[in-house]
Structures are given as C-alpha cells and as structure tokens.
Enzyme design. Structure first.
Site, short mmCIF file in Angstrom:
data_model
loop_
_atom_site.label_atom_id
_atom_site.label_comp_id
_atom_site.label_asym_id
_atom_site.label_seq_id
_atom_site.Cartn_x
_atom_site.Cartn_y
_atom_site.Cartn_z
N CYS A 42 -4.25 -36.48 3.97
CA CYS A 42 -3.44 -35.77 4.95
C CYS A 42 -2.69 -36.73 5.87
O CYS A 42 -1.47 -36.65 6.02
CB CYS A 42 -4.32 -34.82 5.74
SG CYS A 42 -3.43 -33.88 6.95
N LYS A 51 5.71 -34.36 6.96
CA LYS A 51 6.34 -33.65 8.08
C LYS A 51 7.24 -34.58 8.89
O LYS A 51 8.25 -34.15 9.44
CB LYS A 51 5.28 -33.01 8.98
CG LYS A 51 4.96 -31.58 8.59
CD LYS A 51 4.06 -31.47 7.41
CE LYS A 51 4.50 -30.77 6.22
NZ LYS A 51 3.60 -30.90 5.07
N SER A 145 -8.95 -35.20 -3.05
CA SER A 145 -8.27 -34.93 -4.31
C SER A 145 -7.19 -35.98 -4.55
O SER A 145 -6.83 -36.73 -3.65
CB SER A 145 -7.63 -33.54 -4.25
OG SER A 145 -6.66 -33.53 -3.21
N GLU A 187 8.94 -29.23 -0.36
CA GLU A 187 9.11 -30.02 0.87
C GLU A 187 9.78 -31.36 0.56
O GLU A 187 10.76 -31.74 1.21
CB GLU A 187 7.75 -30.25 1.55
CG GLU A 187 7.18 -28.97 2.16
CD GLU A 187 5.83 -29.17 2.83
OE1 GLU A 187 5.42 -30.33 3.05
OE2 GLU A 187 5.18 -28.16 3.15
N ALA A 320 -5.58 -29.04 4.56
CA ALA A 320 -6.26 -29.88 5.55
C ALA A 320 -7.09 -29.04 6.52
O ALA A 320 -8.23 -29.38 6.84
CB ALA A 320 -5.23 -30.69 6.31
N HIS A 444 10.10 -12.08 25.80
CA HIS A 444 11.45 -11.85 25.29
C HIS A 444 12.41 -12.83 25.94
O HIS A 444 12.34 -13.01 27.16
CB HIS A 444 11.89 -10.41 25.59
CG HIS A 444 13.31 -10.15 25.19
ND1 HIS A 444 13.66 -9.96 23.87
CD2 HIS A 444 14.45 -10.09 25.91
CE1 HIS A 444 14.97 -9.78 23.80
NE2 HIS A 444 15.48 -9.86 25.02
P1 FAD Z 1 -8.74 -36.24 1.57
O1 FAD Z 1 -7.80 -36.07 2.71
O2 FAD Z 1 -8.17 -36.44 0.21
O3 FAD Z 1 -9.69 -37.44 1.96
C1 FAD Z 1 -10.63 -37.95 1.10
C2 FAD Z 1 -10.94 -39.37 1.52
O4 FAD Z 1 -12.05 -39.86 0.76
C3 FAD Z 1 -9.80 -40.34 1.23
O5 FAD Z 1 -9.50 -41.08 2.40
C4 FAD Z 1 -10.33 -41.26 0.13
O6 FAD Z 1 -9.85 -42.58 0.22
C5 FAD Z 1 -11.82 -41.21 0.41
N1 FAD Z 1 -12.68 -41.51 -0.73
C6 FAD Z 1 -12.65 -40.97 -1.97
N2 FAD Z 1 -13.66 -41.44 -2.72
C7 FAD Z 1 -14.36 -42.30 -1.94
C8 FAD Z 1 -15.52 -43.07 -2.14
N3 FAD Z 1 -16.19 -43.05 -3.28
N4 FAD Z 1 -15.94 -43.85 -1.12
C9 FAD Z 1 -15.28 -43.89 0.07
N5 FAD Z 1 -14.18 -43.14 0.31
C10 FAD Z 1 -13.74 -42.36 -0.67
N6 FAD Z 1 -2.41 -29.73 3.71
C11 FAD Z 1 -2.13 -28.94 4.78
O7 FAD Z 1 -3.01 -28.20 5.23
N7 FAD Z 1 -0.90 -28.96 5.37
C12 FAD Z 1 0.11 -29.73 4.90
O8 FAD Z 1 1.22 -29.73 5.45
C13 FAD Z 1 -0.15 -30.55 3.78
N8 FAD Z 1 0.82 -31.35 3.28
C14 FAD Z 1 0.54 -32.15 2.23
C15 FAD Z 1 1.55 -32.95 1.73
C16 FAD Z 1 1.32 -33.80 0.67
C17 FAD Z 1 2.43 -34.67 0.15
C18 FAD Z 1 0.01 -33.85 0.10
C19 FAD Z 1 -0.29 -34.79 -1.03
C20 FAD Z 1 -1.01 -33.05 0.57
C21 FAD Z 1 -0.75 -32.19 1.64
N9 FAD Z 1 -1.74 -31.34 2.15
C22 FAD Z 1 -1.45 -30.53 3.21
C23 FAD Z 1 -3.09 -31.28 1.58
C24 FAD Z 1 -4.09 -32.08 2.43
O9 FAD Z 1 -3.65 -33.41 2.52
C25 FAD Z 1 -5.48 -32.01 1.81
O10 FAD Z 1 -5.85 -30.67 1.62
C26 FAD Z 1 -6.51 -32.68 2.72
O11 FAD Z 1 -6.17 -34.02 2.96
C27 FAD Z 1 -7.91 -32.58 2.11
O12 FAD Z 1 -8.82 -33.19 2.96
P2 FAD Z 1 -10.18 -33.82 2.40
O13 FAD Z 1 -10.87 -34.36 3.60
O14 FAD Z 1 -10.88 -32.84 1.56
O15 FAD Z 1 -9.75 -34.99 1.42
#
Ligand code: FAD
Length: 465
Positions: A42, A51, A145, A187, A320, A444
């Site tokens: 994110c 954004k 992911s 986007e 996110a 309003h």
């Molecule tokens: P992630 O944010 O993917 O974080 C996982 C973390 O785990 C990463 O930092 C990774 O490096 C770490 N990791 C993985 N494996 C290991 C390991 N074995 N050891 C140590 N660290 C590890 N969502 C919204 O709600 N609004 C938006 O506007 C939006 N815009 C987006 C735009 C784009 C271009 C993309 C790609 C995604 C967007 N998303 C948006 C989706 C959002 O980014 C994800 O849903 C969110 O980041 C998921 O959070 P998470 O904590 O599950 O995983």
C-alpha cells in the site's frame, strides 16, 4: 532466543496496524519485514504512490482542459515528469518513515529480514546470511499479495509490466495497453492518459469495474472514454510479443474479430495473488485454499494453533482498510478482547475521475440474496455544489430492503465519491434505514446532499429531483 507475545511477519497495513494495536494493548510485539521500508504494498507501490500520481496528473488535466471555463487562461502549461515522480517518492518516504516512528511509539521491535515459520512458535528471520530466531506465543502472517502474471507472459519489467513499474515510468509511454479494467488498470491508465499517452484498456468481461453497480460502471466507462481512454470490453488478450522497441499485443473481441496493437508498454493488471513463498507454511501444516489464500476462521486462526493470518493473504477483498481492520481485530483477539470485522461495511473505491465508490450489495446481489428491493437514485447534475465545481457526471444510488427500509448498499459514481461513501459506511455500521439518511441534515451546498436525496428517492420523495 528473544521471546514475544506476538511476532508479525509483514509490515503492510495489516501487519503494522496489528503491531500498533498490540502495543496499545500491552503485548510485547515484534514486526518482521523483508523490504527496507515499512508500509507494505500500500505505502510503497500501491495506494499511496498511485494516488500521488493521480493527483498530479489530475491537476495537469484540469489545468489544460478545464481552467478556461472558469475564465482562467494558462497558456504554455507543461509538466515535468521527474519532479512529479520525485514528489511521489517523497510522499512514500515520509509515510514509510512515519510507520517506523509509530512502531517505536508503540514499542514494537522491528526485525529487518525475511521471516519463516519454524514450528512451536518459532520464527526465523534471515537477513544477508544471518539468522535470528524469535519465540512467540502467537505468530501473525501478514505477507500480503503480489501481482498476477499471465500464463506465458512473464513480467520483464521493461515492456510487460506490473503496477509497480507503471508507477515509475521514466517517460510517458506513447501507447500503453492495459489488460484489466479494474481499479488498478483504470487508475494507472488514467494517470498516463492524462499525461498524454494513448491508452487502450482490454477487459474480458462485458463491463469495466465488474464488481460495481452496472449503471455506475457504464457512466464511469462513458466518462473515461470522453477523457480519451480507449476501453474495449468483451475483449480478450490472445498473446503478446516483445519487439525491439515495444510489444505487439493481439486481442480478440466477442465476435471473434482479432486485432494487433502496437504498444510500448503492456500493463498487466488482472489481479493479485496471496504471497506466501518461503514462509514455511507446508512445513508446519498451515492450510491454504485453491486460490493460495491461507485459511482462517472468524478469529483469524489458521489450521495451526498459535498461527494467525490477515489481509491480502486471506479471503475477502484485497484492500488496505480491510487489512487494517483485521489487524486491529486480531490484536484484540490475542489480548482476550472480542475483536471483530464487519465485512458488510467495507467500502470499495476506484480513484478515477469521476470516482466510483460503493459499500454493501448491488441491486442484483440484494435480489439474489432474497431481498425485495427498492432503490433511490439522485444525479450530481441536480446538485448545486457539483454544478459550481463543474463536476456533474454521475449519481448516488441507495439500495434498501422494501420491507424494513434497511440500507443494503450504496453506490456512488461522481466527484469525491471516495469521501462521500464514508457516510454510507457509517450508516451500514449503524444498520441505518434509507429514512435515517434522508432525514439527516446535510450542509448546503455540498456534494453530500446527493446521498441524502438518493435516500429520499427510495421513497420517491427527493426534494430537488
Ligand atoms: P501488503 O501491503 O502486501 O504487505 C505485506 C508485507 O509483507 C510486504 O511489505 C512484504 O514485503 C512483507 N513480506 C512478505 N513476505 C515476507 C516474509 N517472508 N518476511 C518478511 N516480510 C515479508 N487498497 C486500497 O484499499 N486502496 C487503494 O487505493 C489501493 N490502491 C492500490 C494500488 C495499487 C497499484 C496496488 C498494487 C494495490 C492497491 N491497493 C489498494 C491494495 C493494497 O495495497 C493491499 O490490499 C494492501 O497493501 C494489503 O495489505 P497487507 O498488509 O495484507 O499486505
């Protein structure tokens, strides 16, 4: 071996928020992250940089296309892409540094490195050949992911790219072909389209934003086409070939007509898949479903006692704020509190112009779920504030149960829909009726009056429509 109440693997919105809440609740917490910046997809390569670029490109587009209507002449406008990209990077850097501060404030200890489960509450953190083992009462998997690659079309980082590269093109592509008409494709297509690229969006389904209200999706498609995006629905990708200076893309429409597109970049934005490579799930027996998602119950417990999972790694929308809410809930569960996420009140937004935002069920979904439905709609073109902003495309729709008047879903396509939806989400949390929203005084002139009027329209008594 250092001992913790909770070891979290992954510092995205799921993991870092869980660390904060766990700290607030007095749990001794460690956060393991393999990337140098905290904040996950994110903050680093998702929500925030996209954004930032949407904002810059929108300002440029407004200045070049809309200012003259206001009597403002701004001749000779141009943009400087390196400055735009630097601004995006600066915002990412500030926010990711801010997460470090939050970890300190909440006494979470950050371990840099790749984490893997080693059984019996052990997590091994590897960094440049060094290994540290942590012992935990509970381990939380929040590894998120990664973008899905198409079969036979691996990302090459240059011509066939994911969203990560499309957030950092050093020059504006002449022709960007986007595979996938969902949030990310639309986007990023908008960003580069506004900056001058020819953009073609290929969507296999009959409409873009297939999850959305069908009329909202139609309006979005119409407006984006007016802005210059070439949107092809019912069209599938047959293949792509990298050439010396770009990529040759073959597509086929629903009638079987094929076409060759010459692009310099092909953005594959067909979705994301849970990331658990190297986590040691099979070794310790953590079950996954057919889509590779870690299976969890309503308390976020996996098949292995003491191992929990949240965010993009588990079922539900890959968003996110969903990951954040799960992070809070799981920390509360671990602290002996009734942590809970209301999955019926999770908004979904596409940050194009106009924005599209929704919460709850569409009319079709509500009918399929057995409700007798009544819906009210109100268009931005009848709203005073929208007129003054010259942002009159779109509408708000309230879908309610005909018997109880309970709001089942709200769909907004229009200016600032991402902000306006918050009221509907709050309504969903409080199980609001359409009448509750319709009888609430809205300032309003504001765009928010569109939602009030749509709620009144459920009972056919909108005031201005
Ligand atoms: P992630 O944010 O993917 O974080 C996982 C973390 O785990 C990463 O930092 C990774 O490096 C770490 N990791 C993985 N494996 C290991 C390991 N074995 N050891 C140590 N660290 C590890 N969502 C919204 O709600 N609004 C938006 O506007 C939006 N815009 C987006 C735009 C784009 C271009 C993309 C790609 C995604 C967007 N998303 C948006 C989706 C959002 O980014 C994800 O849903 C969110 O980041 C998921 O959070 P998470 O904590 O599950 O995983």
């Amino acid at each position: 071996m250092e001992r913790f109440d909770l070891v979290i693997i992954g510092a995205g919105p799921g993991g870092y928020v869980a660390a904060i809440r766990a700290g607030q609740l007095g749990l001794k917490t460690a956060l393991v992250e393999k990337e140098s910046k905290l904040g996950g997809t994110c903050l680093r390569v998702g929500c925030i940089p996209s954004k930032a670029l949407l904002e810059s490109s929108e300002l440029y587009h407004q200045a070049t296309h809309r200012l003259s209507e206001h009597g403002i002449q701004a001749d000779g406008l141009r943009f400087d892409l390196p400055t735009m990209l630097e601004r995006k990077t600066r915002i990412v850097d500030e926010l990711t540094a801010g997460i470090k501060v939050l970890m300190k404030k909440n006494k979470a200890i950050v371990f840099a490195g790749t984490g893997r489960l080693a059984g019996d509450g052990k997590v091994v953190v590897s960094q440049e050949g060094e290994e540290t083992t942590l012992q935990a009462d509970a381990v939380l998997l929040a590894t998120g992911s990664v973008p899905v690659e198409l079969p036979n079309l691996p990302f090459d980082g240059q011509h066939i790219v994911s969203s990560t590269e499309a957030l950092a093109f050093e020059t504006v592509p002449k022709h960007l072909v986007v595979i996938g008409g969902g949030a990310i494709g639309l986007e990023l297509g908008s960003v580069w389209g506004r900056l001058g690229a020819k953009v073609t969006v290929i969507e296999m389904m009959p409409r873009i934003a297939p999850f959305a209200d069908s009329q909202a999706s139609q309006i979005l498609a119409r407006t984006l086409k007016q802005q210059g995006l070439d949107i092809r629905v019912n069209t599938k990708l047959l293949g792509a070939k990298v050439t010396t200076d770009g990529v040759q893309v073959s597509v086929e429409d629903v009638k079987g007509k094929t076409e060759e597109l010459t692009a310099d970049k092909l953005l594959v934005a067909v979705g994301r898949r849970p990331f658990s490579t190297g986590l040691g799930l099979d070794e310790v027996g953590v079950h996954r479903d057919e889509k590779g998602r870690v299976e969890v119950n309503e308390r976020f417990q996996t098949s292995v006692p003491g191992v929990y999972a949240i965010g993009d790694l588990v079922r539900g929308p890959m968003l996110a704020h969903k990951a954040e809410e799960e992070g809070v809930a799981v920390a509360e569960v671990l602290a002996g509190k009734p942590g809970h996420v209301n999955y019926e009140a999770i908004p979904n937004v596409i940050y194009t112009d106009p924005e599209l935002a929704q919460v709850g069920l569409t009319e079709d979904e509500a009918k399929a779920a057995g409700h007798t439905v009544k819906a009210g709609k109100f268009f931005f073109k009848s709203n005073g504030r929208a007129k003054t902003m010259d942002a009159t495309d779109g509408f708000a729709k309230v879908v309610a149960d005909a018997e109880t008047d309970k709001v089942l879903g709200v769909h907004i396509v229009g200016p600032h829909a991402s902000e306006l939806i918050a009221e509907a989400v709050l309504g969903a949390e409080f199980q609001a009726s359409a009448e509750d929203i319709g009888r609430t005084t809205h300032a309003h002139p504001t765009l928010s009056e569109v939602l009030k009027e749509a709620a009144l329209a459920v009972d056919k008594r909108a005031i201005h429509g």
